[in-house]
Enzyme design. Structure first.
Site, mmCIF file in Angstrom:
data_model
loop_
_atom_site.group_PDB
_atom_site.id
_atom_site.type_symbol
_atom_site.label_atom_id
_atom_site.label_comp_id
_atom_site.label_asym_id
_atom_site.label_seq_id
_atom_site.Cartn_x
_atom_site.Cartn_y
_atom_site.Cartn_z
ATOM 1 N N ARG A 143 91.651 62.692 75.075
ATOM 2 C CA ARG A 143 92.049 61.882 73.930
ATOM 3 C C ARG A 143 91.490 62.457 72.635
ATOM 4 N NH1 ARG A 143 90.147 58.586 77.980
ATOM 5 N NH2 ARG A 143 91.671 57.167 78.945
ATOM 6 N N HIS A 151 101.175 63.234 73.677
ATOM 7 C CA HIS A 151 101.996 62.029 73.695
ATOM 8 C C HIS A 151 101.143 60.810 73.391
ATOM 9 C CE1 HIS A 151 100.354 62.295 77.810
ATOM 10 N NE2 HIS A 151 100.431 60.973 77.842
ATOM 11 N N HIS A 183 97.305 65.394 79.292
ATOM 12 C CA HIS A 183 96.677 65.471 80.609
ATOM 13 C C HIS A 183 96.548 66.932 81.018
ATOM 14 C CE1 HIS A 183 97.195 61.211 80.699
ATOM 15 N NE2 HIS A 183 98.506 61.300 80.669
ATOM 16 N N GLN A 201 97.042 61.759 73.182
ATOM 17 C CA GLN A 201 96.421 62.277 74.395
ATOM 18 C C GLN A 201 97.287 63.337 75.063
ATOM 19 O OE1 GLN A 201 97.404 59.416 77.978
ATOM 20 N NE2 GLN A 201 96.752 58.135 76.249
ATOM 21 N N SER A 254 96.189 56.008 72.986
ATOM 22 C CA SER A 254 95.609 57.141 72.280
ATOM 23 C C SER A 254 96.555 58.342 72.199
ATOM 24 C CB SER A 254 94.316 57.564 72.976
ATOM 25 O OG SER A 254 94.562 57.848 74.338
ATOM 26 N N LYS A 262 87.894 54.905 72.825
ATOM 27 C CA LYS A 262 87.319 55.600 73.970
ATOM 28 C C LYS A 262 86.822 56.992 73.577
ATOM 29 C CE LYS A 262 90.217 53.244 77.418
ATOM 30 N NZ LYS A 262 91.167 53.425 78.533
ATOM 31 N N GLU A 321 103.079 62.759 84.450
ATOM 32 C CA GLU A 321 103.523 61.380 84.562
ATOM 33 C C GLU A 321 104.919 61.207 83.968
ATOM 34 O OE1 GLU A 321 100.261 59.510 82.552
ATOM 35 O OE2 GLU A 321 101.270 59.516 80.613
ATOM 36 N N LYS A 361 97.553 65.399 86.093
ATOM 37 C CA LYS A 361 98.102 64.058 85.940
ATOM 38 C C LYS A 361 99.455 64.094 85.217
ATOM 39 C CE LYS A 361 96.889 59.453 84.220
ATOM 40 N NZ LYS A 361 96.094 58.724 83.205
#
Length: 423
Positions: free
Chosen positions: A297, A278, A112, A110, A108, A303, A137, A135
């Protein structure tokens, strides 16, 4: 009895629909090689291998001397294994989750949340945002790995607004002109961010009917050009058609004109901080993140989507694709190790690549618990760790301040990835 401080783990596979199928998946390959009795199902998506103590995928300990069944239970019973600094900073919790990803279909559009927003979202909508942690990453490519990351330079976005009328139609003439002025006249960062946010929000909040109509027009035009042998790269036609085939009519297909599209070669990395837009598109990678499952998202997904939150939270800092590559640095005294050390305290990743000409390698101790994955090669530990055998798919938990000496089995190169917390 001496308490083991280095031991192997059996880790959880997540079979999300976007994962590569069967033996095409690096996740499946490593998972099956890790334990020979495992069988790969040809039509099952093997999306993620989780290596850590997250409640949704707590690793099983493969050492019959240990009474605790999972890594989470072990850490709770032996928090000293984390290291003193990590214990204090993260309240006796392993602060990272280590993964292998194998991406077949796009993930997706998205971002964080940072910690403040994560706490707010978790309090308001715990069913969609399951914890209060941020989050950040990092993705490190194992194979050529394609993804989108961060907003393009304004000049590139304006170029697409001029050349892709269907894209411009969703933005609206007024918002498009405002952004175009930022490309031709000197503007401060706030004005640029405001104009970029306005354009992106206009697009993401387009009505489903309008979006589907414009996307169908664009796909028909690009498909015809491709059939006639014309170059469709100026409008990123190949990616547009791929995304539309995976998510027909989805507004996320237009995000390629806002976000940088880049392909990481093996060993190259990108770091995704809080509020950075991203999407992963295709390939296999190592991924490390803070121990959280919070994702906002807004497209290319079946989702839950939260368009308003995503549009409000993003950074809106335009930058070229090259700036999104995260460069590792050598580790002093170790010619075979590279350190990926992002600007957050939760995790770092060390890539270890030992050539076949070396017969013995020392995994140096760090003041942090770490998780080590063997991707390629074979070796045996010669410390007091019950002669642990490493081969592709082996995952080891290494307690803080423990060393590991590896003896190569026959002439073969060794590729390892190690996640830890270097405070």
């Amino acid at each position: 009895m001496v308490v083991p401080r280095v031991f192997p783990l059996s880790c959880v596979v997540q079979d999300y629909a976007w994962g590569k199928l069967g033996r095409d998946s690096e996740v499946a390959s490593l998972w099956a090689k890790g334990e020979p009795e495992r069988q790969i199902e040809p039509n099952r998506p093997y999306a993620e291998l989780w290596m850590g103590s997250h409640p949704k995928g707590d690793a099983i300990i493969l050492d019959n001397r240990i009474t605790e069944k999972t890594l989470g239970q072990w850490i709770a019973a032996h928090p000293e294994c984390l290291g003193s600094k990590v214990r204090k900073a993260f309240e006796d919790q392993l602060p990272f989750l280590f993964k292998v990803l194998s991406v077949r279909l796009a993930l997706s559009i998205q971002a964080h949340p940072d910690k403040a927003l994560a706490e707010k979202l978790h309090a308001q909508f715990p069913q969609h945002y399951p914890d209060a942690n941020h989050k950040p990453e990092m993705a490190i490519a194992l194979t050529p790995f394609r993804g989108m990351c961060g907003f393009r330079p304004v000049s590139e976005i304006v170029g697409f607004l001029r050349d892709v009328p269907e894209f411009c139609a969703l933005i609206g003439q007024e918002a498009a002109q405002e952004l175009e002025m930022c490309a031709v006249e000197p503007c401060d960062g706030i004005k640029v961010r405001d104009a970029l946010q306005r354009c992106f929000t206009h697009m993401m909040q387009s009505g489903k009917k309008e979006c589907a109509e414009q996307l169908n027009l664009l796909v028909q035009r690009v498909s015809q050009q491709a059939q006639n042998g014309l170059d469709v790269s100026p409008c990123i036609g190949d990616l547009l058609l791929t995304l539309h085939s995976q998510f027909p009519g989805d507004i996320g297909c237009f995000a390629i004109y806002f976000l940088n599209v880049l392909t990481l070669q093996p060993g190259e990395a990108m770091y995704l901080g809080a509020n950075e837009p991203h999407a992963y598109l295709k390939g296999d990678c190592m991924e490390c993140m803070a121990c959280s499952d919070n994702t906002v998202r807004a497209g290319l997904t079946p989702k839950f989507i939260d368009v308003q939150t995503l549009c409000e939270m993003l950074t809106y800092i335009p930058a070229p694709a090259s700036s999104k590559l995260f460069t590792p640095v050598p580790i002093s005294g170790d010619p075979y190790a590279l350190l990926y050390n992002p600007p957050i305290p939760d995790f770092s990743v060390i890539k270890i690549e030992v050539p076949s000409t070396v017969s013995k390698y020392h995994v140096e101790p760090v003041d942090s618990a770490s998780i080590l994955l063997c991707v390629r090669g074979q070796a045996t530990s010669c410390d007091s760790h019950e002669n642990l055998n490493l081969h592709p798919g082996t995952v080891l938990f290494i307690s803080a301040n423990e060393k590991l000496t590896l003896v190569m089995d026959a002439p073969n190169s060794l590729l390892l990835f190690r996640a830890c917390c270097l405070l």
